[in-house]
Write a protein that holds these residues in place. Structure first.
Motif, short mmCIF file in Angstrom:
data_model
loop_
_atom_site.label_atom_id
_atom_site.label_comp_id
_atom_site.label_asym_id
_atom_site.label_seq_id
_atom_site.Cartn_x
_atom_site.Cartn_y
_atom_site.Cartn_z
N LEU A 1 38.24 44.77 34.46
CA LEU A 1 37.63 45.82 35.27
C LEU A 1 36.64 45.23 36.28
N THR A 2 35.79 44.31 35.84
CA THR A 2 34.83 43.71 36.77
C THR A 2 35.56 42.88 37.82
N TRP A 3 36.60 42.18 37.40
CA TRP A 3 37.39 41.36 38.31
C TRP A 3 38.03 42.24 39.39
N SER A 4 38.66 43.31 38.97
CA SER A 4 39.29 44.23 39.93
C SER A 4 38.24 44.85 40.84
N ALA B 1 32.19 38.38 44.21
CA ALA B 1 33.61 38.54 43.88
C ALA B 1 34.08 37.42 42.96
N PHE B 2 33.61 36.21 43.22
CA PHE B 2 33.97 35.05 42.39
C PHE B 2 33.45 35.22 40.96
N LEU B 3 32.18 35.60 40.83
CA LEU B 3 31.58 35.76 39.50
C LEU B 3 32.15 36.94 38.74
N ALA C 1 39.47 28.43 40.26
CA ALA C 1 40.38 28.33 41.41
C ALA C 1 40.27 29.53 42.34
N LEU C 2 39.72 30.64 41.85
CA LEU C 2 39.56 31.82 42.69
C LEU C 2 38.59 31.57 43.85
#
Length: 235
Positions: free
Chosen positions: A164-167, A155-157, A117-118
């Motif tokens: 940490l990777t998401w941020s 950014a999606f992946l 959904a992101l």
């Protein structure tokens, strides 16, 4: 603490210092300090990565490629002021492609509905910015379009790794969005925009690399139990 880990921690401290010097230089309009500190970011993160990675892998190789491209974006644009925007955009386009390739296998193993959904908010931000900045991009329109797609994908992946990777991926998206507004929307007025670009960029880049290091099954200072065999499987 093992010596290699002490070096690793010291390199993180050096990176934080370089970032603070750079942001302080931007705030104080100290151009020389800014120009000298910014090219240090990627080499310090590269050293951080290499002091943690126990062996050369596909992921490590891709991260090295991304950091080298980021160094080009940070450094070569200063040496070629007439083409600074093109060189910077091309360098970071390469970095985003390498980072997306490193993150893709992690996403494939951990995808879920919430993370999928992101794609909606990330895609909406990038499309909105591209439409707003298209007129001001001029001859860089094709590069800006490619950069926008790569930024949204990375950014999606990044959500497929860890917090940490998401941020880090989200801050990368924010940093590039602010920079695009600075470059291609002259009428946009954001207080301390340059400082915010560098803050979100340096923190986001560090979080992305730190997250990828945390995802490694073993670090250089991690000892195996006596007689144990370590098997690393990486897709």
């Amino acid at each position: 603490m093992p010596p290699i880990r002490s070096v690793h921690v010291a390199l993180w401290a050096a990176y934080a210092l370089a970032a603070m010097v750079n942001i302080g230089a931007v705030m104080a309009d100290a151009e020389m300090a800014r120009r000298l500190s910014q090219p240090l970011f990627a080499p310090l993160l590269l050293a951080v990565l290499l002091t943690a990675a126990p062996h050369r892998s596909r992921t490590t190789t891709l991260l090295i490629g991304g950091l080298l491209c980021a160094w080009a974006g940070d450094s070569l644009g200063q040496l070629l002021p007439q083409s600074a925007q093109l060189v910077t955009a091309a360098g970071f386009l390469g970095a985003l492609i390498f980072y997306a390739a490193a993150l893709a296998p992690l996403w494939a193993r951990t995808r879920d509905a919430m993370r999928i959904a992101l794609a909606i908010p990330y895609g909406a931000v990038v499309i909105g910015l591209f439409v707003a900045c298209a007129d001001g991009a001029g001859p860089l329109l094709v590069v800006v379009a490619a950069y926008a797609v790569a930024l949204a994908v990375m950014a999606f992946l990044s959500a497929g790794g860890n917090g940490l990777t998401w941020s880090g991926g989200t801050l990368f998206l924010l940093s590039s969005s602010l920079l695009a507004m600075d470059w291609f929307l002259p009428g946009a007025s954001i207080a301390f925009s340059t400082e915010l670009v560098m803050l979100t960029y340096t923190v986001g880049h560090a979080l992305l690399i730190a997250g990828m290091i945390r995802l490694m099954p073993r670090r250089r200072w991690t000892a195996c139990a006596p007689g144990a065999a370590l098997v690393i499987v990486e897709s």
